[in-house]
Design a protein around this motif. Structure first.
Motif, mmCIF file in Angstrom:
data_model
loop_
_atom_site.group_PDB
_atom_site.id
_atom_site.type_symbol
_atom_site.label_atom_id
_atom_site.label_comp_id
_atom_site.label_asym_id
_atom_site.label_seq_id
_atom_site.Cartn_x
_atom_site.Cartn_y
_atom_site.Cartn_z
ATOM 1 N N HIS A 211 0.840 -1.216 0.000
ATOM 2 C CA HIS A 211 0.000 0.000 0.000
ATOM 3 C C HIS A 211 0.863 1.249 0.000
ATOM 4 O O HIS A 211 0.554 2.241 -0.657
ATOM 5 C CB HIS A 211 -0.900 0.030 1.241
ATOM 6 C CG HIS A 211 -1.934 -1.066 1.245
ATOM 7 N ND1 HIS A 211 -2.928 -1.144 0.304
ATOM 8 C CD2 HIS A 211 -2.111 -2.115 2.076
ATOM 9 C CE1 HIS A 211 -3.673 -2.209 0.553
ATOM 10 N NE2 HIS A 211 -3.196 -2.816 1.617
ATOM 11 N N LEU A 227 10.772 -4.435 5.333
ATOM 12 C CA LEU A 227 9.595 -5.290 5.535
ATOM 13 C C LEU A 227 9.939 -6.548 6.344
ATOM 14 O O LEU A 227 11.028 -6.680 6.885
ATOM 15 C CB LEU A 227 9.002 -5.661 4.172
ATOM 16 C CG LEU A 227 8.736 -4.467 3.243
ATOM 17 C CD1 LEU A 227 8.183 -4.936 1.901
ATOM 18 C CD2 LEU A 227 7.789 -3.455 3.883
ATOM 19 N N PHE A 424 21.607 -2.708 6.214
ATOM 20 C CA PHE A 424 20.468 -3.475 6.710
ATOM 21 C C PHE A 424 19.257 -3.200 5.829
ATOM 22 O O PHE A 424 18.825 -2.060 5.673
ATOM 23 C CB PHE A 424 20.136 -3.112 8.169
ATOM 24 C CG PHE A 424 19.032 -3.976 8.701
ATOM 25 C CD1 PHE A 424 19.311 -5.269 9.123
ATOM 26 C CD2 PHE A 424 17.717 -3.537 8.706
ATOM 27 C CE1 PHE A 424 18.285 -6.105 9.561
ATOM 28 C CE2 PHE A 424 16.691 -4.366 9.145
ATOM 29 C CZ PHE A 424 16.980 -5.653 9.572
HETATM 30 P P1 NAD Z 1 2.220 -2.914 9.906
HETATM 31 O O1 NAD Z 1 2.659 -3.034 8.503
HETATM 32 O O2 NAD Z 1 0.885 -3.408 10.275
HETATM 33 O O3 NAD Z 1 2.275 -1.390 10.378
HETATM 34 C C1 NAD Z 1 3.445 -0.600 10.261
HETATM 35 C C2 NAD Z 1 3.060 0.868 10.256
HETATM 36 O O4 NAD Z 1 2.263 1.118 9.101
HETATM 37 C C3 NAD Z 1 2.239 1.318 11.463
HETATM 38 O O5 NAD Z 1 2.737 2.557 11.911
HETATM 39 C C4 NAD Z 1 0.832 1.490 10.907
HETATM 40 O O6 NAD Z 1 0.143 2.543 11.511
HETATM 41 C C5 NAD Z 1 1.091 1.837 9.456
HETATM 42 N N1 NAD Z 1 0.034 1.406 8.544
HETATM 43 C C6 NAD Z 1 -0.828 0.382 8.698
HETATM 44 N N2 NAD Z 1 -1.646 0.276 7.620
HETATM 45 C C7 NAD Z 1 -1.280 1.272 6.771
HETATM 46 C C8 NAD Z 1 -1.737 1.688 5.474
HETATM 47 N N3 NAD Z 1 -2.712 1.062 4.848
HETATM 48 N N4 NAD Z 1 -1.119 2.738 4.892
HETATM 49 C C9 NAD Z 1 -0.091 3.377 5.519
HETATM 50 N N5 NAD Z 1 0.377 3.021 6.730
HETATM 51 C C10 NAD Z 1 -0.203 1.986 7.347
HETATM 52 O O7 NAD Z 1 3.359 -3.639 10.769
HETATM 53 P P2 NAD Z 1 3.398 -3.885 12.319
HETATM 54 O O8 NAD Z 1 2.402 -4.914 12.673
HETATM 55 O O9 NAD Z 1 3.375 -2.581 13.036
HETATM 56 O O10 NAD Z 1 4.876 -4.477 12.474
HETATM 57 C C11 NAD Z 1 5.196 -5.801 12.249
HETATM 58 C C12 NAD Z 1 5.758 -6.020 10.863
HETATM 59 O O11 NAD Z 1 6.850 -5.147 10.627
HETATM 60 C C13 NAD Z 1 6.312 -7.413 10.678
HETATM 61 O O12 NAD Z 1 5.988 -7.865 9.403
HETATM 62 C C14 NAD Z 1 7.816 -7.218 10.799
HETATM 63 O O13 NAD Z 1 8.582 -8.201 10.169
HETATM 64 C C15 NAD Z 1 7.975 -5.893 10.161
HETATM 65 N N6 NAD Z 1 9.193 -5.250 10.624
HETATM 66 C C16 NAD Z 1 10.217 -5.082 9.756
HETATM 67 C C17 NAD Z 1 11.408 -4.525 10.199
HETATM 68 C C18 NAD Z 1 12.575 -4.328 9.289
HETATM 69 O O14 NAD Z 1 13.501 -3.623 9.685
HETATM 70 N N7 NAD Z 1 12.598 -4.905 8.107
HETATM 71 C C19 NAD Z 1 11.536 -4.138 11.533
HETATM 72 C C20 NAD Z 1 10.459 -4.335 12.378
HETATM 73 C C21 NAD Z 1 9.287 -4.886 11.922
#
Ligand code: NAD
Length: 497
Positions: A211, A227, A424
């Motif tokens: 998205h 991600l 990273f």
């Molecule tokens: P998420 O994708 O649900 O949400 C992340 C952020 O996106 C939040 O701040 C949320 O408010 C926002 N968001 C949600 N829906 C949205 C939309 N439609 N449009 C724009 N923004 C939106 O993720 P989460 O549950 O907060 O975190 C867990 C995920 O993040 C896991 O998949 C994890 O692997 C990943 N993650 C990746 C890293 C990395 O460095 N690669 C680090 C930590 C977490």
């Protein structure tokens, strides 16, 4: 719509309007002060360091409240330490990174000069998840600031205590047109991602990442997508089981498995499974005795996440998998207490083998020979991390050479993230772009290409009308190019260049 829904929608609308106004103010400021001297960048980094240093106990308390239980030791080791390390590293090297970098000029253009002038992009957006709420918003912010940008932040609605702390603390350290936080839920996050930032840095799930990219595409806003996904562990035949168990469970129990690079599942030969399971139970007893009352163990963030994982376990059980709890304790969906569990004999399309787990649940998958294990990884999305265990270098090299992942560790998990000199980021479905150390600076800078003409130059000979001199010159140049390439070829053969 209930009256509550109505008022939530009105609040979101108000926030979105304010956010747009804030964006306009910050964008204008970024265009007015396009040159951001190192002294300004350095002062901003100092303020960022101060924000974290002054508020350590508030940060620990807020994150603990969001998780229900998040040990102070984990927040200190996995959030405060890497955040401060990232700020200090950028503070130390930022001046050199932002200086002009001379590069070689093409031989035909000498004695002109060429250099790269890194420039701030302007106004950037940073969207962060809830699992490491401090580190995943402040480390990218340090990167944005060292590169001379202004930044708007959006943290997750799933960590409301942390969000509240940041909303209160940030304005005490930064002017509203330098760094600002936008609070709110998913509708606000959606509107945030639609703003025409100069760069959008998103950390979160692969599903939401799609998205984000779609929204950013409307403005041609470049994105960094950090991600998630499934990070495999490949246990090669020469691996020491005790060592493997120790490092895998250390990575898996940190933050109760809610780590983007947590080992997600383990590929191993069937004859190693029994020892692995036995030693896993012993490891847990030794490191987390009396788990239900152990303050060193994190909880799952909220009932929604805990039920999601419990759903995966229920499905696995229903489809004939074997569930091997490592303790006698039960999951508590309401509090988020989730004891570690191993799962074997899973059908390959079970949710535990297709979805990111993000909890202390560890599927074991058998392979017969290493080529099969590598094929298993390669048939799936490119992982964010891959961990290979083994004492035989030929095997560990083979696994690393034949798989593509964002990062990797040999005989370890997680630690590659803590290396400032390693990029990273993910690859394919686990993300695009990278940060940390100098890569952070590059992500948030524009490397402007500058060519400085010399007073002495031959440019006037290369313009119309194209007469005899022009053609004679072109002939010499073309001949020289061929001779020079032959010369360089022989040189490289003689000196193995
Ligand atoms: P998420 O994708 O649900 O949400 C992340 C952020 O996106 C939040 O701040 C949320 O408010 C926002 N968001 C949600 N829906 C949205 C939309 N439609 N449009 C724009 N923004 C939106 O993720 P989460 O549950 O907060 O975190 C867990 C995920 O993040 C896991 O998949 C994890 O692997 C990943 N993650 C990746 C890293 C990395 O460095 N690669 C680090 C930590 C977490």
């Amino acid at each position: 719509m209930t009256p509550q829904d109505n008022s939530d929608a009105t609040n979101s609308d108000a926030t979105i309007n304010t956010m747009q106004q804030q964006f306009d103010i910050m964008r204008t400021a970024s265009r007015q002060d396009q040159y951001v001297d190192w002294s300004i960048r350095s002062a901003r980094l100092k303020k960022l360091e101060q924000l974290v240093m002054d508020n350590q106990s508030e940060i620990i308390t807020a994150i603990h409240a969001d998780f229900g239980q998040r040990p102070a030791a984990e927040t200190t080791m996995l959030e405060l330490f890497p955040t401060l390390e990232a700020i200090r590293y950028t503070q130390k090297h930022g001046k050199a990174w932002s200086a002009k970098q001379p590069v070689k000029t093409g031989i035909w253009f000498l004695p002109a000069r060429s250099y790269i002038q890194p420039q701030p992009l302007g106004l950037v957006g940073i969207i962060a998840p809830w699992n490491y709420p401090l580190y995943l918003v402040i480390a990218p912010l340090a990167a944005a600031l060292v590169a001379g940008n202004r930044a708007m932040l959006k943290v997750s609605e799933a960590s409301p205590n942390f969000e509240q702390w940041l909303a209160d603390a940030l304005p005490k350290y930064f002017a509203a047109d330098e760094v600002t936080l936008i609070t709110g839920g998913v509708e606000v996050a959606q509107a945030f991602s639609q703003l025409p930032f100069d760069h959008l840095f998103f950390t979160g799930s692969t599903a939401v990442g799609k998205h984000i990219m779609k929204a950013a595409a409307q403005n041609l806003t470049p994105v960094t997508l950090e991600l998630g996904g499934k990070s495999p562990v490949v246990v090669t035949p020469s691996a020491d089981v005790a060592k493997t168990v120790n490092r895998v469970w250390t990575g898996k129990t940190m933050n109760a498995g809610q780590t983007c690079i947590a080992p997600d599942y383990v590929l191993m030969q069937a004859d190693k499974k029994h020892a692995f399971i036995e030693q896993s139970t012993a490891w847990l007893d030794a490191h987390y005795p009396n788990l239900a009352d152990n303050p060193d163990y994190s909880f799952i963030i909220n009932p929604k996440q805990a039920s999601r994982v419990q759903g995966y376990l229920d499905e696995a059980k229903q489809r004939g998998a074997t569930l091997i709890p490592l303790t006698d304790y039960e999951v508590n969906i309401e509090t988020g207490f989730f004891p570690p569990i191993i799962v074997t004999d899973l059908p390959s399309d079970a949710k535990l083998l297709t979805e990111e787990i993000f909890a202390p649940v560890l599927p074991l998958v058998s392979y017969q020979d290493l080529t099969q294990a590598v094929a298993y990884v390669n048939e799936r999305d490119r992982p964010l991390a891959l961990y290979v265990f083994g004492e035989d270098k030929a095997d560990t090299d083979y696994v690393l050479a034949h798989t593509v992942s964002g990062g990797a560790c040999i005989n370890e998990t997680i630690f590659h993230i803590a290396q400032q000199n390693l990029p990273f980021g993910g690859v394919g479905a686990s993300g695009m772009g990278r940060y940390h150390g100098k890569y952070s600076f590059d992500t948030f800078s524009h490397p402007k290409a500058v060519f400085k003409q010399s007073h002495l130059n031959f440019a006037h000979l290369l313009q119309p009308p194209y007469g005899k001199t022009f053609w004679n010159m072109m002939k010499v140049i073309l001949k020289l190019i061929i001779r020079l390439s032959i010369f360089y070829f022989f040189l490289s053969q003689c000196f193995c260049l």
